[in-house]
Enzyme design. Structure first.
Site, PDB file in Angstrom:
ATOM      1  N   HIS A  65      44.654  36.099  39.925  1.00  0.00           N
ATOM      2  CA  HIS A  65      45.040  36.518  41.274  1.00  0.00           C
ATOM      3  C   HIS A  65      44.145  35.844  42.296  1.00  0.00           C
ATOM      4  O   HIS A  65      43.043  35.396  41.980  1.00  0.00           O
ATOM      5  CB  HIS A  65      44.942  38.044  41.416  1.00  0.00           C
ATOM      6  CG  HIS A  65      43.567  38.586  41.149  1.00  0.00           C
ATOM      7  ND1 HIS A  65      43.108  38.810  39.870  1.00  0.00           N
ATOM      8  CD2 HIS A  65      42.560  38.956  41.971  1.00  0.00           C
ATOM      9  CE1 HIS A  65      41.876  39.291  39.917  1.00  0.00           C
ATOM     10  NE2 HIS A  65      41.503  39.383  41.181  1.00  0.00           N
ATOM     11  N   CYS A 211      35.140  44.009  43.557  1.00  0.00           N
ATOM     12  CA  CYS A 211      35.183  42.694  42.925  1.00  0.00           C
ATOM     13  C   CYS A 211      35.361  41.644  44.013  1.00  0.00           C
ATOM     14  O   CYS A 211      35.640  41.980  45.167  1.00  0.00           O
ATOM     15  CB  CYS A 211      36.315  42.615  41.896  1.00  0.00           C
ATOM     16  SG  CYS A 211      37.975  42.683  42.604  1.00  0.00           S
TER      17      CYS A 211
END
Length: 699
Positions: A65, A211
């Site tokens: 992603h 993250c």
């Protein structure tokens, strides 16, 4: 999620054998639907995110992603692979692959929906339903929520909009802690009965997950911790700090917590809120793969009375580390924290100054202020404008370096004294050496102040008033009165030495810098050489020697990825299919002066790739210095060749180093291939894949 995935974005027979090929196959579907405008640009963004941290998860899941300017709207593509694709998970290849594409400026609602998918992936019944889906439309409907799986009943899109709590009373009876075969399950099982038997209130934990992208791992770790908390009979409240922002935990909830878990790969925002409690600090993947073990560990710390004394050290790129780390490791992380924040200022300011010289000529540094004289139709005025903007950006280099070294040591309280010390370093002409020292002193002073026992009534004003005031005064005194002059003298001595470099000495310096640039490919040694070079040109009128050093450093840094790209082209059979795919991207990365493009090759075969790269880099660095090539821009690769002095010979130096490294890599890999019993990578990969397909599945 209805707009994000359709049947056209689903491939239930994904045949790709590498993660790069899988991402490409799914991305091509996005291009076909107009969701992605530039396939190669988007895949480069996906690869850059993958380089930060592998996106494979235990349980056969891969979630490549990224956020990219080449994405027109948030999109999700799904692929199911019978053979499996390696995304770096500990338990093996992934058979469920989700490619998540978010625009660079995606709105909060879309990112929240994407994060809800990340939570669903922690639910075994949801993933089982995807594995058994009969057609693309059914799979897309399941992901959209049109055909809810039984497992999805505990997960909704609203559940990620704010922190959620899991308590013993909310447990669903499930004992799965989402550890996927790690040792976390044992830790949970051992505490279940004890907690259930206790008549006291449940153990309370607050957690933060984050993250680099803030889309997937952040919310998967939150879901995993919550499930493990329910299984352990623990109340756990998670604050996911994602791309869509975050909802701060109620201070009362934090105050009532018995312990804290940080599962993060980027700095925890407002970390000082959690000070004074037993804390476990790990990467975000640990929160996904072994939440039970983290809960057990933090409960053990609470039982032993281990608490954090104050704001824990944190760095923007690398956290300060555990107390078990040696001082040398901590020092490296602190310095890299400052350098990582300084580099964008170096790149922006240096390129603007170089463009100013290119447009206005080399006398542009004596032009009057554009506030007093600017003619829209004159090139000189535009050159002066770019030069003066770049000069302002360069003025921030030393304060930013010092401020974020201190931040890496002491978190936010270190920023003010660090910036003050860095600004003083410029005032007294102590330069970069002064900035390094000022940052370390500022961080040390703040850490010392934080160890002092403060009355509870004063703790609220400590980070806002007391710490900035006292630490800035101490750092200022030391820089102005005690150590400033010796550092300024050392800085002047280094500058004079560089200016006096000629002949053999200059060539030897180029050779050394070339070795350093290619030793760890973007690591600490590489950054030391790069910072040394940029320090010399971080002035409005850099010396000729400083510009030669900058040219040698950039040329050497381009060698490893370009050489790997060439080697995979001329002798592809010596490399695996994945390496050949990486070689295509390495052409662009190398040409752009991104040394990290060679990391996949070095990681797979360090004993052959790294020495070969160092030899080629040394050749290029030495030749660049010998040819007298100069460079005013700190970055840009071949795209700033017009700004290079002696550009033809500069390119010759790069070509020579690339040729040497390519030849060495090919020879060394060929020797491995011809050794008794050795198998060529291409053959080994094919054989392994064939054996895997033939192996029966255990019941």
């Amino acid at each position: 999620m209805s707009e994000m995935i359709t049947a056209d974005l689903v491939d239930l027979d994904l045949s790709a054998q590498s993660k790069e090929a899988a991402a490409r196959a799914l991305a091509e579907r996005m291009v076909t639907l107009g969701r992605v405008t530039d396939l190669e640009g988007f895949l480069a963004d996906v690869a850059a995110r993958e380089a930060q941290m592998p996106t494979g998860l235990d349980g056969g899941i891969g979630i490549p992603h990224c956020r990219s300017e080449h994405v027109t709207e948030p999109t999700l593509a799904f692929g199911r692979s019978a053979a499996g694709v390696d995304f770096g998970a500990a338990d093996g290849p992934a058979d469920l692959i989700f490619l998540i594409a978010a625009p660079a400026g995606a709105d909060d609602a879309h990112l929240t929906i994407l994060s809800s998918l990340a939570r669903q992936l922690m639910n075994a019944e949801f993933t089982d339903a995807l594995r058994s889906a009969g057609d693309a439309e059914a799979a897309a409907a399941l992901i959209r929520g049109d055909e809810p799986a039984a497992a999805a009943e505990s997960v909704s899109e609203d559940s990620v909009a704010a922190p959620t709590a899991a308590s013993a009373g909310a447990a669903t009876g499930t004992t799965d802690t989402a550890d996927a075969g790690t040792d976390g399950t044992d830790g949970v099982a051992g505490t279940d009965g004890a907690v259930a038997a206790s008549e006291e209130r449940p153990f309370r934990i607050v957690a933060v997950t984050s993250c680099p992208t803030g889309i997937a791992h952040t919310y998967m770790a939150a879901e995993s911790l919550e499930k493990a908390g329910r299984a352990a009979g623990v109340e756990i409240v998670v604050e996911p700090q994602g791309s869509a922002g975050f909802t701060r935990l109620d201070p009362a909830v934090i105050a009532a917590a018995d312990a804290v878990i940080f599962a993060h790969d980027v700095p925890v925002r407002e970390k000082d809120r959690f000070a004074g409690k037993p804390t476990v600090d790990v990467g975000v993947k640990a929160g996904i793969n072994r939440p039970g073990a983290l809960i057990t560990e933090v409960r053990g710390k609470a039982e032993r009375g281990e608490v954090t004394a104050g704001s824990a050290p944190g760095a923007p790129v690398e956290r300060g580390g555990d107390s078990s780390e040696g001082y040398g490791t901590k020092l490296r992380k602190w310095l890299m924290s400052g350098v990582s924040y300084m580099v964008p200022f170096v790149a922006a300011g240096g390129l603007l100054i170089a463009l100013g010289f290119a447009i206005g000529g080399y006398k542009i540094n004596s032009a009057p202020s554009v506030m007093d004289h600017f003619v829209w139709t004159q090139a000189d005025s535009w050159g002066a404008l770019l030069f003066q903007i770049g000069g302002v950006a360069f003025g921030f280099l030393v304060p930013v370096l010092a401020g974020y070294i201190a931040y890496g040591m002491a978190d936010r309280p270190g920023i003010v004294p660090g910036f003050v010390g860095g600004a003083i370093s410029l005032t007294i002409n102590a330069g970069f050496l002064g900035g390094l020292v000022a940052g370390l002193i500022a961080g040390g002073v703040v850490l010392a102040i934080q160890k002092v026992n403060i009355p509870a009534a004063m703790r609220g004003i400590m980070p806002v008033v007391v710490i900035p005031l006292i630490s800035s005064a101490i750092v200022g005194f030391l820089m102005f009165v005690v150590i400033g002059k010796p550092i300024a003298s050392a800085q002047k001595g280094m500058t004079d030495w560089l200016n006096g470099l000629t002949g053999t000495n200059a060539v030897l310096l180029g050779l050394l810098l070339g070795l350093m640039m290619c030793f760890d490919l973007g690591g600490p040694v590489n950054k030391v050489a790069y910072t040394f070079a940029t320090a010399g040109i971080a002035v409005s009128s850099p010396s000729d020697s400083a510009m030669k050093i900058m040219a040698a450093v950039m040329a050497a840094g381009m060698v490893p990825p370009l050489a790997m790209a060439l080697a995979t082209t001329v002798r592809g059979k010596l490399f695996t299919e994945t390496e050949r795919e990486n070689g295509k991207a390495a052409w662009v990365l190398g040409a752009s002066f991104i040394s990290e493009g060679a990391i996949p090759f070095a990681a797979a075969d360090p004993l052959r790739v790294i020495p070969s790269s160092m030899v080629g880099g040394a050749v290029t660095g030495a030749l660049s210095m010998a040819f007298g090539a100069t460079l005013r821009a700190p970055h840009g690769g071949i795209f700033v060749v017009p700004l290079i002095g002696n550009p033809f010979l500069y390119l010759v130096a790069i070509a020579a180093g690339v040729g040497v490294t390519t030849a060495l890599v090919v020879v060394l890999k060929s020797l491995r291939k011809s050794a008794p019993g050795a198998v060529a990578p291409d053959t080994a990969e094919t054989a392994a894949a064939s054996a895997e397909r033939k192996q029966p599945v255990a019941a």
